[in-house]
Design a protein around this motif. Sequence first.
Motif: not given
Length: 200
Positions: A23, A46, A52, A178
Motif C-alpha cells: 500500500n 484486498s 484496495f 485499504a
Amino acid sequence: MKLTVANLKGGSGKTTTAVYLANALAASGRTLLIDADPQGSALSWSETAGNFPLPVVAAPVRDLHRRVPQLAEGYAHVVIDTPPGELAITRSAMLASETVLIPIPPSLMDLDRLRPTLEVLAELEGLHEPQVLCLLTRVRRGTRSSRAAREVLLELGLNVLGAEVSLREGYANGFGLALADDLGEYADVLQELKGRVSQP
Ligand SMILES: Nc1ncnc2c1ncn2[C@@H]1O[C@H](COP(=O)(O)OP(=O)(O)OP(=O)(O)O)[C@@H](O)[C@H]1O
Ligand SMILES: [Mg+2]
C-alpha cells in the motif's frame, strides 16, 4: 523494487508487512502484490477492502520465479507475501526478488525458529543472492526485548532495519482495509528500505 516478505515461521507478521508496504509503495508507482500463500490472506484482505488501491494476484506456486517476470510487466514494484512452512514456494519467491525482508517479533521463540528461513537463503548462495533485511515487528515499546533481539540478529550476521513496528491493535485491525492514509510505522520502514535498496 522487487520485495519478498518471508519467514517460514507462522504468524511472524509477513502478511501484515507485505500488505502495508505494498500500500505504501503504491503511492510511488504501479505496484503488484503477489499472494504466494495458499491460505490467501493477502488476497482476502484486498477482497474485503473493496477499494484496495492495487492489484493482488494469487500465485502459491513453486515456480514463481519463472512467472514473476511476466506478472511484473508494467509494474514499478512487486511485493510477494509467502506462506509459513512451505519451503519450495518461499525459495521460489526469494529467487524472484532482489530484496528479502524477514519480519520477526522479538521473542526467543521467534528467534529460535528463524533457522529454516536462513537455511533456504544459504541454499541459494551462488545461485541468487538477494539483499536480506530483518524487520522487528510486534515490538513492545519500553521493553528490552527488541534490543536483545537486535543483538542476536546482528550476531547471526544479519542486517536489521532501524525502523521497527510496534505491537498495536491498529495493525491487527487493518485487515480488510485499504491503508493509503494510515500506514503507521510502515511509512518509516518503507523510507529506510528505499534507502537501503538503492545502495548495492
Ligand atoms: N504490529 C502488530 N501489532 C499487533 N498485531 C499484529 C502486528 N502485526 C501483525 N499482527 C497480528 O499478528 C497476527 C499474525 O500476523 P500476520 O498474519 O501478518 O503474520 P503471518 O506471518 O503472515 O502469518 P502466517 O504465517 O499465518 O501467514 C495477525 O493476527 C495480525 O493481525
Ligand atoms: Mg500470512
